[in-house]
Design a protein around this motif. Structure first.
Motif, PDB file in Angstrom:
ATOM      1  N   LEU A  86       0.796  -1.146   0.109  1.00 23.99           N
ATOM      2  CA  LEU A  86      -0.112   0.041   0.094  1.00 23.99           C
ATOM      3  C   LEU A  86       0.827   1.194   0.098  1.00 23.99           C
ATOM      4  N   ALA A  87       0.563   2.344  -0.376  1.00 29.08           N
ATOM      5  CA  ALA A  87       0.908   3.614  -0.376  1.00 29.08           C
ATOM      6  C   ALA A  87       0.457   4.431   0.731  1.00 29.08           C
ATOM      7  N   ARG A  88       1.422   5.403   1.227  1.00 27.37           N
ATOM      8  CA  ARG A  88       1.050   6.422   2.125  1.00 27.37           C
ATOM      9  C   ARG A  88      -0.121   7.309   1.592  1.00 27.37           C
ATOM     10  N   ASP A  89      -0.863   7.511   2.511  1.00 28.46           N
ATOM     11  CA  ASP A  89      -1.978   8.195   2.145  1.00 28.46           C
ATOM     12  C   ASP A  89      -2.568   9.397   2.930  1.00 28.46           C
ATOM     13  N   GLY A  90      -1.272   9.929   3.512  1.00 28.76           N
ATOM     14  CA  GLY A  90      -1.509  11.469   4.475  1.00 28.76           C
ATOM     15  C   GLY A  90      -0.539  12.200   3.896  1.00 28.76           C
ATOM     16  N   ASP A  91      -0.132  12.980   4.625  1.00 28.03           N
ATOM     17  CA  ASP A  91       0.666  14.453   4.408  1.00 28.03           C
ATOM     18  C   ASP A  91       2.138  13.575   3.790  1.00 28.03           C
ATOM     19  N   ARG A  92       2.269  13.751   2.698  1.00 26.37           N
ATOM     20  CA  ARG A  92       3.430  13.403   1.943  1.00 26.37           C
ATOM     21  C   ARG A  92       4.543  14.167   1.704  1.00 26.37           C
ATOM     22  N   THR A  93       4.391  15.351   2.376  1.00 28.39           N
ATOM     23  CA  THR A  93       5.420  16.504   2.118  1.00 28.39           C
ATOM     24  C   THR A  93       6.462  16.333   3.285  1.00 28.39           C
ATOM     25  N   HIS A  94       6.059  15.624   4.413  1.00 29.41           N
ATOM     26  CA  HIS A  94       6.985  15.184   5.729  1.00 29.41           C
ATOM     27  C   HIS A  94       7.302  13.898   5.900  1.00 29.41           C
ATOM     28  N   LEU A  95       8.381  13.378   6.414  1.00 31.91           N
ATOM     29  CA  LEU A  95       8.679  12.056   6.825  1.00 31.91           C
ATOM     30  C   LEU A  95       7.994  11.967   8.062  1.00 31.91           C
ATOM     31  N   GLY A  96       7.475  10.865   8.574  1.00 37.03           N
ATOM     32  CA  GLY A  96       6.871  10.936   9.935  1.00 37.03           C
ATOM     33  C   GLY A  96       5.333  10.149   9.725  1.00 37.03           C
ATOM     34  N   PRO A  97       5.007  10.029  10.942  1.00 35.81           N
ATOM     35  CA  PRO A  97       3.724   9.378  11.277  1.00 35.81           C
ATOM     36  C   PRO A  97       2.717  10.083  10.542  1.00 35.81           C
ATOM     37  N   ARG A  98       2.392  11.242  10.141  1.00 31.80           N
ATOM     38  CA  ARG A  98       1.605  12.158   9.499  1.00 31.80           C
ATOM     39  C   ARG A  98       1.429  11.567   8.032  1.00 31.80           C
ATOM     40  N   SER A  99       2.289  10.908   7.738  1.00 23.86           N
ATOM     41  CA  SER A  99       2.426  10.479   6.156  1.00 23.86           C
ATOM     42  C   SER A  99       1.448   9.564   5.796  1.00 23.86           C
ATOM     43  N   LEU A 100       0.675   8.771   7.063  1.00 18.77           N
ATOM     44  CA  LEU A 100      -0.305   7.871   7.013  1.00 18.77           C
ATOM     45  C   LEU A 100      -1.511   8.638   7.296  1.00 18.77           C
ATOM     46  N   GLY A 101      -2.736   8.600   6.658  1.00 23.66           N
ATOM     47  CA  GLY A 101      -3.853   9.034   6.941  1.00 23.66           C
ATOM     48  C   GLY A 101      -4.585   7.891   7.808  1.00 23.66           C
ATOM     49  N   PRO A 102      -5.878   8.044   8.035  1.00 20.67           N
ATOM     50  CA  PRO A 102      -6.686   7.357   9.112  1.00 20.67           C
ATOM     51  C   PRO A 102      -6.526   5.766   8.307  1.00 20.67           C
ATOM     52  N   ALA A 103      -7.062   5.900   7.153  1.00 19.03           N
ATOM     53  CA  ALA A 103      -7.062   4.454   6.637  1.00 19.03           C
ATOM     54  C   ALA A 103      -5.702   3.651   6.509  1.00 19.03           C
ATOM     55  N   GLY A 104      -5.002   4.430   5.967  1.00 19.60           N
ATOM     56  CA  GLY A 104      -3.403   3.770   6.096  1.00 19.60           C
ATOM     57  C   GLY A 104      -2.974   3.295   7.434  1.00 19.60           C
ATOM     58  N   ARG A 105      -3.160   4.388   8.419  1.00 17.24           N
ATOM     59  CA  ARG A 105      -2.772   3.869   9.744  1.00 17.24           C
ATOM     60  C   ARG A 105      -3.310   2.401  10.414  1.00 17.24           C
ATOM     61  N   PHE A 106      -4.722   2.602   9.907  1.00 15.67           N
ATOM     62  CA  PHE A 106      -5.571   1.515  10.366  1.00 15.67           C
ATOM     63  C   PHE A 106      -4.784   0.109   9.844  1.00 15.67           C
ATOM     64  N   ILE A 107      -4.828   0.204   8.535  1.00 15.16           N
ATOM     65  CA  ILE A 107      -4.361  -0.889   7.834  1.00 15.16           C
ATOM     66  C   ILE A 107      -3.044  -1.550   8.274  1.00 15.16           C
ATOM     67  N   VAL A 108      -1.932  -0.480   8.640  1.00 13.04           N
ATOM     68  CA  VAL A 108      -0.736  -0.820   8.779  1.00 13.04           C
ATOM     69  C   VAL A 108      -0.841  -1.500  10.270  1.00 13.04           C
ATOM     70  N   ASP A 109      -1.603  -1.010  11.174  1.00 13.09           N
ATOM     71  CA  ASP A 109      -1.660  -1.321  12.586  1.00 13.09           C
ATOM     72  C   ASP A 109      -2.288  -2.805  12.416  1.00 13.09           C
ATOM     73  N   HIS A 110      -3.263  -3.028  11.705  1.00 12.42           N
ATOM     74  CA  HIS A 110      -3.984  -4.343  11.866  1.00 12.42           C
ATOM     75  C   HIS A 110      -3.820  -5.346  10.780  1.00 12.42           C
ATOM     76  N   ALA A 111      -2.902  -5.164   9.714  1.00 17.03           N
ATOM     77  CA  ALA A 111      -2.571  -6.086   8.709  1.00 17.03           C
ATOM     78  C   ALA A 111      -2.427  -7.366   9.358  1.00 17.03           C
ATOM     79  N   PRO A 112      -2.917  -8.744   9.088  1.00 18.21           N
ATOM     80  CA  PRO A 112      -2.440  -9.980   9.435  1.00 18.21           C
ATOM     81  C   PRO A 112      -1.269 -10.439   8.682  1.00 18.21           C
TER      82      PRO A 112
END
Length: 172
Positions: free
Chosen positions: A112-138
């Protein structure tokens, strides 16, 4: 090896390129698109609430569902063409992040691709959907930048807390 590639408008080319680059030629690739229920559901509700249910054939939510399905088919076709190797295409609808996690059940890799703020490195580069997926992917996740990653100079400065003395109790 089964690899799920999450296809989203705007970021799918990077995911497809990552699948070509980072998966073996004999991998079973699944291009996955998920259509959320939010917009058609809101249109259904607004129509029913404002105009009643006398003319369901004029419900704009149904037209939006058809447009979303056609758009998903086109997106998956474009992704398959760019991939240039055999793959399955899967269209799901529902809660986007939960459907992606469910589709990854039993997979060997999820791309998957980062879906948040892609102008900076860091946790905000993941939006809510991407964060949920990364945190819960099996399964293992390959997280890619949809474009060139920002410079490491975009990392916020490190602010160290001064060491606390053993008897110090803040706020007293």
């Amino acid at each position: 090896m089964t690899v799920i590639v999450w296809i989203v408008e705007g970021t799918w080319p990077a995911c497809v390129d990552a699948a070509r680059t980072h998966t073996p030629a004999n991998a079973d690739l699944v291009l996955l698109h998920v259509t959320g229920h939010e917009v058609p559901g809101a249109a259904h509700g607004a129509y029913a609430g404002l105009l009643g249910r006398a003319r369901p054939d004029r419900d704009p939510g149904t037209a939006m569902e058809h447009l979303a399905a056609a758009s998903a088919e086109q997106l998956l076709a474009s992704a398959a063409k760019r991939l240039g190797r055999p793959c399955a295409r899967q269209e799901r609808s529902g809660s986007v992040e939960r459907e992606v996690v469910a589709a990854a059940e039993g997979a060997d890799l999820l791309i998957l691709a980062r879906d948040g703020d892609r102008t900076h490195l860091g946790p905000r580069s993941l939006g809510p959907a991407g964060r949920f997926i990364v945190d819960h992917a099996p399964c293992p996740v390959l997280l890619v930048w949809p474009e060139t990653a920002p410079s490491t100079t975009t990392i916020p400065p490190h602010h160290r807390q001064p060491p606390q003395s053993p008897g110090h109790h803040p706020g007293r």
